[in-house]
Design a protein around this motif. Structure first.
Motif, short mmCIF file in Angstrom:
data_model
loop_
_atom_site.label_atom_id
_atom_site.label_comp_id
_atom_site.label_asym_id
_atom_site.label_seq_id
_atom_site.Cartn_x
_atom_site.Cartn_y
_atom_site.Cartn_z
N MET A 340 55.29 3.61 -55.23
CA MET A 340 54.42 4.74 -54.89
C MET A 340 55.14 6.21 -55.01
SD MET A 340 53.72 1.93 -52.90
CE MET A 340 53.85 2.26 -51.19
N ARG A 341 54.11 7.13 -54.69
CA ARG A 341 54.82 8.51 -54.88
C ARG A 341 54.38 9.19 -53.55
NH1 ARG A 341 52.82 12.53 -59.63
NH2 ARG A 341 51.10 12.87 -58.11
N GLU A 342 55.30 9.91 -53.13
CA GLU A 342 55.29 10.59 -51.86
C GLU A 342 54.18 11.07 -51.41
OE1 GLU A 342 56.31 11.46 -47.68
OE2 GLU A 342 56.97 9.81 -49.13
N ASP A 343 53.55 12.02 -52.28
CA ASP A 343 52.37 12.49 -51.99
C ASP A 343 51.14 12.03 -51.57
OD1 ASP A 343 52.22 12.09 -54.70
OD2 ASP A 343 50.95 13.83 -55.45
N ASP A 344 50.99 10.85 -52.57
CA ASP A 344 49.89 9.55 -52.26
C ASP A 344 50.10 9.02 -50.82
OD1 ASP A 344 48.45 9.62 -54.51
OD2 ASP A 344 50.16 8.74 -55.64
N VAL A 345 51.07 8.58 -50.40
CA VAL A 345 51.66 8.20 -49.08
C VAL A 345 51.11 9.08 -48.10
CG1 VAL A 345 53.29 7.31 -47.64
CG2 VAL A 345 53.52 6.58 -49.97
N ARG A 346 51.54 10.17 -48.16
CA ARG A 346 51.28 11.33 -47.29
C ARG A 346 49.58 11.40 -47.32
NH1 ARG A 346 54.68 15.35 -45.79
NH2 ARG A 346 53.28 16.96 -45.81
N ARG A 347 48.84 11.52 -48.32
CA ARG A 347 47.43 11.51 -48.39
C ARG A 347 46.71 10.49 -47.78
NH1 ARG A 347 47.37 12.47 -53.70
NH2 ARG A 347 47.57 14.65 -53.53
N VAL A 348 46.98 9.32 -47.95
CA VAL A 348 46.70 8.09 -47.28
C VAL A 348 46.83 8.14 -45.78
CG1 VAL A 348 46.35 5.67 -47.12
CG2 VAL A 348 46.52 6.84 -49.37
N LEU A 349 47.98 8.70 -45.29
CA LEU A 349 48.40 8.49 -43.96
C LEU A 349 47.54 9.45 -43.18
CD1 LEU A 349 52.37 8.44 -44.13
CD2 LEU A 349 51.17 6.71 -42.72
N ALA A 350 47.46 10.43 -43.69
CA ALA A 350 46.71 11.53 -43.31
C ALA A 350 45.10 11.44 -43.00
CB ALA A 350 46.64 13.07 -43.72
N HIS A 351 44.68 10.49 -44.03
CA HIS A 351 43.10 10.35 -43.81
C HIS A 351 42.78 9.82 -42.38
CE1 HIS A 351 39.21 9.38 -45.43
NE2 HIS A 351 39.35 9.86 -46.35
N PRO A 352 41.35 10.32 -42.06
CA PRO A 352 40.87 9.76 -41.03
C PRO A 352 40.66 8.18 -40.68
CG PRO A 352 39.66 11.94 -41.48
CD PRO A 352 40.66 11.55 -42.54
N MET A 353 40.40 7.49 -41.99
CA MET A 353 40.09 6.25 -41.82
C MET A 353 41.27 5.32 -41.77
SD MET A 353 37.54 5.69 -44.79
CE MET A 353 35.84 6.44 -44.95
N SER A 354 42.46 5.84 -41.89
CA SER A 354 43.67 4.90 -42.05
C SER A 354 44.21 4.81 -40.87
CB SER A 354 44.78 5.63 -42.98
OG SER A 354 45.24 6.93 -42.14
N MET A 355 44.67 3.29 -40.62
CA MET A 355 45.45 2.90 -39.47
C MET A 355 46.75 2.44 -40.00
SD MET A 355 42.62 -0.16 -38.29
CE MET A 355 42.45 -0.51 -39.97
N ILE A 356 47.51 2.32 -38.78
CA ILE A 356 49.09 2.09 -39.23
C ILE A 356 49.38 0.51 -39.27
CG2 ILE A 356 51.58 2.48 -38.90
CD1 ILE A 356 49.81 4.94 -39.95
N GLY A 357 49.79 0.02 -40.41
CA GLY A 357 50.35 -1.51 -40.26
C GLY A 357 51.61 -1.54 -40.93
N SER A 358 52.49 -2.47 -40.43
CA SER A 358 53.88 -2.56 -41.01
C SER A 358 53.81 -3.38 -42.37
CB SER A 358 54.72 -3.22 -39.99
OG SER A 358 54.58 -4.67 -39.77
N ASP A 359 53.26 -4.41 -42.59
CA ASP A 359 53.29 -5.14 -43.58
C ASP A 359 54.65 -5.72 -43.74
OD1 ASP A 359 52.46 -6.75 -45.74
OD2 ASP A 359 52.46 -5.15 -47.13
N GLY A 360 55.46 -5.86 -42.78
CA GLY A 360 56.68 -6.41 -42.82
C GLY A 360 56.83 -8.09 -43.10
N LEU A 361 57.96 -8.42 -43.95
CA LEU A 361 58.04 -9.82 -44.06
C LEU A 361 59.39 -10.24 -43.28
CD1 LEU A 361 57.56 -9.74 -47.90
CD2 LEU A 361 55.92 -10.27 -46.08
N PRO A 362 59.09 -10.76 -41.99
CA PRO A 362 60.00 -11.07 -41.25
C PRO A 362 60.91 -12.24 -41.65
CG PRO A 362 58.01 -12.00 -40.46
CD PRO A 362 57.81 -11.37 -41.38
#
Length: 473
Positions: A340-362
């Protein structure tokens, strides 16, 4: 019934409203009162001046299905302030498959824990040894396929679809939050619209959610999004798109298009998405993701475990081969893909619809740092340093919005009558420490975490017996 009084909190309530000063009185497992200068008796009184008190964070995208059983202390999540995990994402759940050899990609959840034919069996196992976090469960489409189908490389027959629908209906009746799919994975890719819509109609009949790792996050992403949205709409189900990204150099910058499509779709149906705050993803080793351009960090290799933590290009050079051949030699395994590219990550993070999920593989030997750092990174880097959003907005994406999307009643907000899932943090000091080179590091700045009215994490240590619960829809 035990009582606790927190004095002089900077309260961020999870709704997105501005912070305010308040005292919080906890009675048993619930918040009994919130107000200034409360005059109530309490078994424990703490003056927490200088700390922010927020609802416990909800990790909406996890693969912790087996981890909550194997390591119920859940340090990687508690240490970030996470009090609830949503399991069963990307089409991968433990329930209802019973197998000693679940195969790929189900083995991402750990091979030895596929022993629950019914959701109630899984809930009872959690009740027998409660984890330190609450658990809400999705039912995985790939798991349903593996339970009833002999050949996962083809679309389900009508009889197989009916069998999956019956298993899904039972699990939803017993409180599963919804259905997840991962059509990106080969074992589910052959599923057609008839198969998916039949299952999502069951989801809609229960008022549950459909969560999907869409078929493509690369060149064909818009069509994949439309397919998922149409499937959800046909079943009258709410739709959540998992870990929104535009992957691969040809697609960098396309979040302008994808977010615009999400906004248009939201005019006709209930839509949400989650995102993790990194420009690298993590999944199985896959030949189709090796393009010779992006960096690929090996997190796990069954055939060459000594290569975990090294980059694919370096391994290929060491072996005197190209990256594609090196990938084949390392399989089966896992990797971080810097796609991914950083500006895309920022754009999705900032969007009002977006929640935070880790998606980690423990269960990866060297997991993506998001497993230990995702929530702290949002608060430290994107909120405090980059000022991408305010602290109340950031916390809303981790709490109130998440609880609303997944139907978690009385969670994700601080108000009288809500469950006492709390995190006490220092917004000036919180900092993720996990890196790609050293991913298993606790963040800094989380002082205490409470789960259902009991301290679960205090100054770097998991506390006593787990008080987490299985959360039924």
């Amino acid at each position: 019934m035990k009582t606790l009084l927190l004095r002089n909190t900077q309260l961020v309530d999870g709704t997105g409203a501005p912070a305010r000063m308040a005292d919080i009185w906890v009675r048993g497992d619930r918040i009994a009162a919130i107000g200034q200068h409360l005059t109530v008796a309490a078994d424990e009184v703490l003056d927490v001046a200088g700390l922010t008190v927020a609802p416990g964070f909800i990790d909406v995208h996890t693969h912790d299905d087996a981890m909550v059983l194997r390591e119920p202390g859940m340090l990687a999540k508690l240490s970030q302030g996470v009090t609830t995990v949503i399991t069963g994402n990307c089409g991968l759940s433990l329930v209802p498959l019973v197998s000693d050899d679940p195969g790929s990609p189900l083995d991402l959840l750990h091979r030895s824990e596929f022993r629950f034919a019914h959701l109630n069996d899984y809930a009872q196992a959690l009740a027998h040894q409660p984890p330190s976090v609450n658990v809400g469960a999705l039912i995985g489409h790939t798991t349903l396929r593996a339970t009833v189908m002999q050949d996962l490389m083809q679309a389900a027959t009508p009889d197989e679809t009916d069998a999956m629908a019956a298993l899904l209906d039972e699990a939803l009746s017993h409180g599963a939050l919804g259905l997840s799919s991962g059509l990106f994975y080969q074992q589910a890719y052959a599923a057609d619209m008839a198969e998916m819509q039949a299952l999502v109609r069951v989801v809609g009949s229960h008022g549950a959610v459909y969560v999907t790792h869409i078929r493509s996050e690369m060149d064909d992403i818009l069509n994949a999004m439309q397919e998922a949205a149409d499937t959800a709409q046909a079943g009258s189900a709410s739709w959540i798109m998992s870990h929104h990204k535009c992957a691969g150099p040809r697609n960098w910058g396309r979040t302008i298009e994808t977010l615009a499509l999400l906004e248009r779709l939201s005019q006709r149906q209930n839509v949400g998405t989650d995102v993790y705050p990194y420009s690298a993803g993590s999944t199985l080793l896959r030949e189709d993701l090796v393009d010779g351009i992006i960096e690929i960090l090996i997190t796990r290799s069954d055939t060459h475990p000594e290569m975990a933590g090294r980059y694919l290009a370096d391994i290929a050079q060491t072996w005197g081969t190209d990256q594609l051949q090196a990938c084949r030699r390392l399989m089966p395994g896992g990797a971080c893909y810097f796609q991914m590219r950083e500006d895309d990550v920022r754009r999705v993070l900032a969007h009002p619809m977006s929640m935070i999920g880790s998606d980690g593989l423990p269960h990866d030997e060297r997991p993506h740092p998001r497993l230990w750092g995702a929530f702290a990174r949002v608060l430290a880097h994107y909120c405090r340093e980059e000022k991408l959003f305010s602290l109340p907005q950031a916390i809303h994406k981790m709490t109130g919005l998440s609880a609303q999307r997944f139907g978690l009643q009385d969670r994700g907000v601080l108000r009288e009558g809500a469950f006492a899932d709390l995190v006490l943090l220092d917004p000036d000091r919180i900092q993720d420490k996990a890196t790609y080179e050293n991913p298993r590091q606790m963040c800094e700045g989380i002082d205490r975490v409470m789960v259902n009215g009991a301290w679960a994490f205090v100054q770097g240590q998991v506390q006593g017996e787990g008080t987490g619960r299985f959360l039924r829809r």
